[in-house]
Design an enzyme around this catalytic site. Structure first.
Site, PDB file in Angstrom:
ATOM      1  N   SER A 190       0.972  -0.958  -0.517  1.00  0.00           N
ATOM      2  CA  SER A 190      -0.145   0.042  -0.093  1.00  0.00           C
ATOM      3  C   SER A 190       1.054   1.123   0.504  1.00  0.00           C
ATOM      4  CB  SER A 190      -1.227  -0.017   1.189  1.00  0.00           C
ATOM      5  OG  SER A 190      -2.189   0.949   1.116  1.00  0.00           O
ATOM      6  N   HIS A 191       1.021   2.169   1.172  1.00  0.00           N
ATOM      7  CA  HIS A 191       1.212   3.348   1.170  1.00  0.00           C
ATOM      8  C   HIS A 191       3.020   3.540   1.634  1.00  0.00           C
ATOM      9  CE1 HIS A 191      -0.194   2.193   4.463  1.00  0.00           C
ATOM     10  NE2 HIS A 191       0.887   3.228   5.526  1.00  0.00           N
ATOM     11  N   ASP A 201      -5.877   2.383  -2.937  1.00  0.00           N
ATOM     12  CA  ASP A 201      -7.590   2.395  -2.240  1.00  0.00           C
ATOM     13  C   ASP A 201      -7.961   4.186  -1.439  1.00  0.00           C
ATOM     14  OD1 ASP A 201      -5.566   2.048  -0.494  1.00  0.00           O
ATOM     15  OD2 ASP A 201      -6.225  -0.008  -0.036  1.00  0.00           O
ATOM     16  N   ARG A 202      -6.654   4.381  -1.460  1.00  0.00           N
ATOM     17  CA  ARG A 202      -6.580   5.785  -0.647  1.00  0.00           C
ATOM     18  C   ARG A 202      -6.962   7.179  -1.645  1.00  0.00           C
ATOM     19  NH1 ARG A 202      -3.096   5.703   4.728  1.00  0.00           N
ATOM     20  NH2 ARG A 202      -2.671   3.332   4.994  1.00  0.00           N
ATOM     21  N   ASP A 226      -1.471   1.578  -3.850  1.00  0.00           N
ATOM     22  CA  ASP A 226      -1.973   0.239  -4.558  1.00  0.00           C
ATOM     23  C   ASP A 226      -3.342   1.019  -4.917  1.00  0.00           C
ATOM     24  OD1 ASP A 226      -2.675   1.144  -1.990  1.00  0.00           O
ATOM     25  OD2 ASP A 226      -3.803  -1.076  -1.235  1.00  0.00           O
ATOM     26  N   LYS A 236     -11.924   0.033  -0.240  1.00  0.00           N
ATOM     27  CA  LYS A 236     -11.535   1.125  -0.058  1.00  0.00           C
ATOM     28  C   LYS A 236     -11.096   1.943  -1.954  1.00  0.00           C
ATOM     29  CE  LYS A 236      -7.699   1.787   2.704  1.00  0.00           C
ATOM     30  NZ  LYS A 236      -7.395   0.652   3.328  1.00  0.00           N
ATOM     31  N   ASP A 272      -3.110   6.608  -3.241  1.00  0.00           N
ATOM     32  CA  ASP A 272      -1.473   5.449  -2.620  1.00  0.00           C
ATOM     33  C   ASP A 272      -1.487   4.413  -3.737  1.00  0.00           C
ATOM     34  OD1 ASP A 272      -3.922   4.104  -2.793  1.00  0.00           O
ATOM     35  OD2 ASP A 272      -2.432   3.070  -0.391  1.00  0.00           O
TER      36      ASP A 272
HETATM   37  C1  VG1 Z   1      -3.376   2.082   8.160  1.00  0.00           C
HETATM   38  C2  VG1 Z   1      -4.699   2.828   8.950  1.00  0.00           C
HETATM   39  C3  VG1 Z   1      -5.801   1.818   8.621  1.00  0.00           C
HETATM   40  C4  VG1 Z   1      -5.511   1.267   6.705  1.00  0.00           C
HETATM   41  C5  VG1 Z   1      -4.804   0.472   7.125  1.00  0.00           C
HETATM   42  C6  VG1 Z   1      -4.569  -0.268   5.724  1.00  0.00           C
HETATM   43  O1  VG1 Z   1      -3.338   0.981   9.017  1.00  0.00           O
HETATM   44  O2  VG1 Z   1      -5.003   3.571   9.428  1.00  0.00           O
HETATM   45  O3  VG1 Z   1      -7.061   3.027   8.143  1.00  0.00           O
HETATM   46  O4  VG1 Z   1      -6.875   0.731   7.631  1.00  0.00           O
HETATM   47  O5  VG1 Z   1      -3.763   0.840   6.683  1.00  0.00           O
HETATM   48  O6  VG1 Z   1      -4.790   0.950   4.513  1.00  0.00           O
HETATM   49  P1  VG1 Z   1      -2.639   1.169  10.587  1.00  0.00           P
HETATM   50  O7  VG1 Z   1      -3.081  -0.175  11.510  1.00  0.00           O
HETATM   51  O8  VG1 Z   1      -1.068   1.502  10.139  1.00  0.00           O
HETATM   52  O9  VG1 Z   1      -3.012   2.129  11.086  1.00  0.00           O
HETATM   53  V1  VG1 Z   1      -3.962   0.370   2.861  1.00  0.00           V
HETATM   54  O10 VG1 Z   1      -3.953   2.261   2.119  1.00  0.00           O
HETATM   55  O11 VG1 Z   1      -2.140   0.934   3.906  1.00  0.00           O
HETATM   56  O12 VG1 Z   1      -3.618  -0.961   2.530  1.00  0.00           O
HETATM   57 CO    CO Z   2      -3.682   1.369   0.290  1.00  0.00          CO
END
Ligand code: VG1
Ligand code: CO
Length: 541
Positions: free
Chosen positions: A110-111, A279-280, A277, A374, A275
């Site tokens: 992801s990010h 989804d954000r 992948d 998302k 982001d």
């Molecule tokens: C973070 C965000 C959470 C989101 C998760 C996955 O998790 O706070 O809201 O669902 O990333 O998003 P954490 O446990 O680091 O707070 V993604 O777009 O990075 O898959």
């Molecule tokens: Co993501």
């Protein structure tokens, strides 16, 4: 041919799948451990269809070839893989659903940054298109501890660059267009005619920053090809294995380039970013950043303007640390509002059961029942549709929203990469202090609630505990402390701050100023500086 080798022990997945550094993932047998454990735990997948794709980061292509060989040896009948190994998380969800696949494997961190020194990740989505439920991820984790072999076939690498069909050890592999299914779905939800007129009016400009991550091809297809925006509206639109050295997390710190463009003298009318992948989403007006919690509330309040949601919302949901802005909209609409733990998997059951239509998180994730993830592009299109219908600026729409519903002033302070033991100790101390807090007076107000958030699933009754320490005050203010489940270095402490202002005229727009009392109280309660050695957060969103 079946290859039998000893995999190395697996590790526990976090908020969304298994995320580790590339170095960890490249150890021989590490990726195989997770994938084989998953296949061992799944049932009735012989002959079934699996969807595979990733965010294009370093190691994505190699990992996909490994997944294909294991899938073939484990009896899958067909794998649909995105061309170039690309599938955004929401697109994978859309393909799983539209092709009625058994499930899907998404390769993404992801990010988190990418490249040989960056991170890699893998997650499994079930047949509804959504993240695997906790019971399944736990079962996979248990299996990774006892697994003694993995199965594979010997077969040359599949050419992922060319659309079409091929075989891997007798299993069909179909290289699919990674964009078309998702883009077609978007056309069923939004008024593309109205958005096309807005983008073609000559008086409205947008800037979408794909941050060199997966959304570039999706943005080109939808905004440029299907909606007629000038090609220059999409920037950083080519996915790169290291995301151009950037950090594909769409927030004011890491999307500084977008923010600078949106605050410049010749700023476009609408800015957005996504982001790693896809989804954000980050939404920015001209010289105006929209807080993700507010964005969810604004979309809910304006959903009747969008064809796909004109019939009304069944309900809404937000993750616990997300502000109560959407709760106010739900109350006004007379629809249910659910509060779930962080992570999209908790929305899945509510979406499947038809209890909610929209949902979102403060971390810039917004989505609906169109998929089970998302969806960054979806949120951007939703905003464009609302802008096209209302003909007002982003800022005017948000300010009007605050006038109607009040403002939930909100910020998240992240302390990234702190010492894991110190962070755990901080949380443990705070957890012990919780029972003594109710009734105590602090500058933001008197404490009325202090607990460690636990959630009982409204649909299947499963219970999830330890989801964040909440401290609520009598005037609606709130502080939440939580440790991240997606980081790969040390621990990340997240402090979520929220304060309700019914009369928005009284206060300026600077959230940090409006939250100063809460920020000081958070420090007083948790002793962040003393415990972690940090006097300032790494990232403020
Ligand atoms: C973070 C965000 C959470 C989101 C998760 C996955 O998790 O706070 O809201 O669902 O990333 O998003 P954490 O446990 O680091 O707070 V993604 O777009 O990075 O898959
Ligand atoms: Co993501």
């Amino acid at each position: 041919m079946i290859v039998i080798t000893t995999p190395i022990a697996g590790q526990r997945p976090g908020t969304s799948g298994l995320r580790k550094s590339v170095q960890v993932f490249r150890q021989p047998g590490y990726l195989e451990n997770f994938v084989q454990s998953l296949f061992d735990v799944l049932e009735h997948h012989k002959g079934a269809t699996l969807v595979v794709g990733g965010d294009g980061r370093y190691f994505n292509d190699q990992a996909i070839q490994t997944v294909l060989r294991l899938a073939a040896a484990n009896g899958f009948g067909r794998v649909l893989v995105g061309q170039g190994g690309i599938l955004s998380t929401p697109a994978a969800s859309a393909v799983i659903r539209s092709r009625k696949a058994y499930g899907g494997i998404i390769l993404s961190a992801s990010h988190n940054p990418g490249g040989p020194e960056g991170d890699f990740g893998i997650k499994y989505n079930a047949g509804n298109g959504g993240p695997a439920p906790e019971a399944l991820t736990e079962a996979v984790y248990r299996r990774t501890q006892s697994i003694e072999r993995y199965l594979g076939v010997e077969s040359p690498d599949v050419d992922l660059g060319t659309l079409g069909n091929t075989l891997v050890g007798g299993m069909a592999v179909e290289v699919i267009d990674p964009v078309a299914t998702h883009a077609d779905l978007m056309e069923t939800l939004f008024d593309f005619g109205a958005i096309r007129r807005l983008l073609g009016s000559g008086s409205f400009r947008m800037r979408f920053d794909a941050m060199h991550a997966v959304t570039g091809p999706y943005a080109h297809e939808v905004f440029v090809k299907r909606l007629g925006a000038p090609a220059a509206s999409v920037v950083n639109g080519t996915p790169l294995p290291d995301f151009g050295g950037g950090h594909p997390d769409p927030n004011p710190t890491y999307a500084a380039e977008l923010v600078a463009a949106m605050f410049a003298a010749d700023a476009p009318d609408f800015g957005a970013a996504s982001d790693g992948d896809g989804d954000r989403n980050m939404i920015v007006g001209r010289r105006f950043i929209v807080t993700p919690s507010d964005s969810l509330a604004v979309l809910a309040a304006n959903a009747q303007l969008v064809p796909g949601y004109a019939a009304g919302l069944k309900g809404v949901a937000r993750s616990m640390p997300t502000s109560a802005a959407v709760d106010a909209v739900a109350a006004a609409l007379g629809i249910p509002c659910f509060e779930t733990p962080t992570g999209w998997k908790f929305f899945g059951n509510l979406l499947d059961a038809g209890r909610i239509t929209l949902c979102g998180e403060e971390s810039a994730g917004t989505g609906s029942d169109h998929v089970r993830e998302k969806d960054g592009l979806w949120a951007v299109l939703f905003w464009l549709n609302v802008l096209a219908v209302r003909g007002e600026s982003v800022e005017a729409i948000v300010r009007d929203h605050w006038r109607r519903f009040g403002r939930h002033v909100y910020s998240r302070h992240d302390y990234e990469g702190v010492d894991a033991a110190a962070a755990t100790a901080l949380m443990a101390r705070l957890r012990e202090a919780l029972p003594g807090l109710p009734g105590q007076k602090f500058s933001p107000g008197t404490v009325t609630l202090a607990d460690d958030f636990a959630y009982t699933d409204q649909v299947d009754g499963s219970v999830t505990t330890g989801q964040g320490l909440r401290i609520g005050f009598d005037n609606g203010s709130r502080i939440v402390f939580r440790l991240s489940g997606t980081g790969t270095e040390g621990a990340t402490l997240r402090v979520y701050l929220e304060r309700f202002e019914a009369d928005v005229q009284r206060h300026g727009t600077d959230a940090q100023q409006a939250l100063a009392g809460l920020i000081a109280t958070a420090e007083q309660l948790a002793g962040i500086a003393a415990t972690t050695g940090r006097t300032q957060p790494t990232v403020i969103t």
